[in-house]
Design an enzyme around this catalytic site. Structure first.
Site, PDB file in Angstrom:
ATOM      1  N   ASP A 179      42.794  38.618  37.603  1.00 28.62           N
ATOM      2  CA  ASP A 179      43.268  38.241  38.857  1.00 28.62           C
ATOM      3  C   ASP A 179      44.437  37.019  38.770  1.00 28.62           C
ATOM      4  O   ASP A 179      44.288  36.269  38.225  1.00 28.62           O
ATOM      5  CB  ASP A 179      42.308  37.665  39.513  1.00 28.62           C
ATOM      6  N   HIS A 235      44.386  41.075  49.185  1.00 37.11           N
ATOM      7  CA  HIS A 235      43.517  39.908  48.812  1.00 37.11           C
ATOM      8  C   HIS A 235      43.222  39.068  49.932  1.00 37.11           C
ATOM      9  O   HIS A 235      43.410  39.409  51.156  1.00 37.11           O
ATOM     10  CB  HIS A 235      44.683  38.927  48.047  1.00 37.11           C
TER      11      HIS A 235
HETATM   12  P1  13P Z   1      38.752  35.455  49.007  1.00 32.74           P
HETATM   13  O1  13P Z   1      38.349  34.404  48.077  1.00 32.74           O
HETATM   14  O2  13P Z   1      39.167  35.164  50.328  1.00 32.74           O
HETATM   15  O3  13P Z   1      37.622  36.546  49.286  1.00 32.74           O
HETATM   16  O4  13P Z   1      40.063  36.182  48.071  1.00 32.74           O
HETATM   17  C1  13P Z   1      39.822  36.780  46.765  1.00 32.74           C
HETATM   18  C2  13P Z   1      40.949  37.293  46.411  1.00 32.74           C
HETATM   19  O5  13P Z   1      42.035  37.532  47.023  1.00 32.74           O
HETATM   20  C3  13P Z   1      41.283  37.229  44.854  1.00 32.74           C
HETATM   21  O6  13P Z   1      42.468  37.335  44.440  1.00 32.74           O
END
Ligand code: 13P
Length: 283
Positions: free
Chosen positions: A81, A207
């Site tokens: 990620d 996201h």
């Molecule tokens: P949140 O923490 O707002 O759920 O976002 C997660 C995310 O987009 C990880 O890349």
């Protein structure tokens, strides 16, 4: 089984649903997500952020996630990620990740294209899918912080050019969500999402989906979002369950008695998200 992100993106795009991508940092979190996906018969992404890799170490994260994926009765992709560099992407591929994200959204446009192309060149021959980001998603995610004023929405025409030149499998777009906890209710730019969907033929990624109302999520999926990232709401479920044990049984000293209920609570949150995203029963 561990599968390429490509497989999950294609099936989601064809089926008109979104696959949940949940951030992982330890064994209990991985088990919570996999058990939820199995119970809902859903494909799923496990993903490691910068903070997750720093906390657990890439060897541990990769080994735990791969063990979980291999044992799972549903298709699982292991995703990096918000990858920050080419070398980190290479390291993840070496450790068996089946999907990577390269986030060049902070770079000037041409530099974002250049680093994304470089990642695609190495990832695709390895069977690893690539997600990139265009536009800037606000909020704080582990080590990466984007001020609200700096966040800029994705331009549909630029998205078309970007996808054509980079050949990415998926594109994370900025349409009004932010990482972390929202102060007010987030307002998503659905018109922009529809235009982006019309302009490109790749999986679109949302996201910062924690705290976005269910109705808005359903609408985003109906307009073409195929992968939805959730982290904050999982952290909340996990930590609140730990706090509850500490509050009600302050004498408890067995870590399993704290982390077991946390794993259970997180699993229920993941199950609800999977149903909301429409991926239940698709595995
Ligand atoms: P949140 O923490 O707002 O759920 O976002 C997660 C995310 O987009 C990880 O890349």
């Amino acid at each position: 089984m561990l599968v390429s992100g490509k497989e999950l993106f294609q099936a989601a795009k064809q089926g008109g649903y979104a696959v949940g991508a949940f951030n992982v940092n330890n064994m209990e979190i991985i088990q919570a997500i996999i058990e939820a996906a199995e119970e809902e018969k859903s494909p799923v992404f496990l993903q490691a952020s910068q903070g997750g890799i720093k906390y657990a170490g890439i060897e541990y994260i990769a080994a735990l996630a791969k063990a979980a994926a291999e044992k799972a009765s549903v298709p699982v992709a292991l995703n990096l990620d918000h990858g920050t560099s080419f070398s980190q992407v290479a390291q993840c591929i070496r450790h068996g990740f089946s999907a990577v994200m390269i986030d060049g959204s902070q770079l000037p446009y041409e530099e974002n294209i250049a680093i994304t192309q470089k990642v695609v060149d190495v990832a695709h021959p390895c069977g690893v899918s690539v997600e990139a980001e265009l536009g800037k998603i606000g909020g704080v995610e582990d080590d990466i912080s984007v001020e609200a004023a700096e966040a800029t929405f994705t331009d549909p025409q630029e998205a078309a050019d970007f996808v054509e030149r980079t050949k990415v499998d998926a594109l994370a777009i900025a349409i009004g969500t932010a990482h972390g906890v929202y102060k007010g209710e987030p307002k998503l730019d659905f018109e922009r999402l529809a235009k982006i969907k019309e302009a490109v033929d790749v999986a679109l990624v949302l996201h910062g989906a924690s705290g976005v109302p269910d109705e808005a999520i359903r609408k985003a999926v109906s307009l073409g979002i195929c992968k939805i990232n959730i982290d904050t709401e999982l952290r909340q479920a996990f930590t609140r369950a730990v706090q509850e044990v500490v509050r009600t049984k302050p004498e408890e000293i067995d870590p399993r008695k704290l982390l077991g209920p946390a794993r259970e609570a997180m699993k229920e949150t993941v199950r609800a998200k999977i149903r909301l995203f429409g991926s239940a029963g698709r595995a």
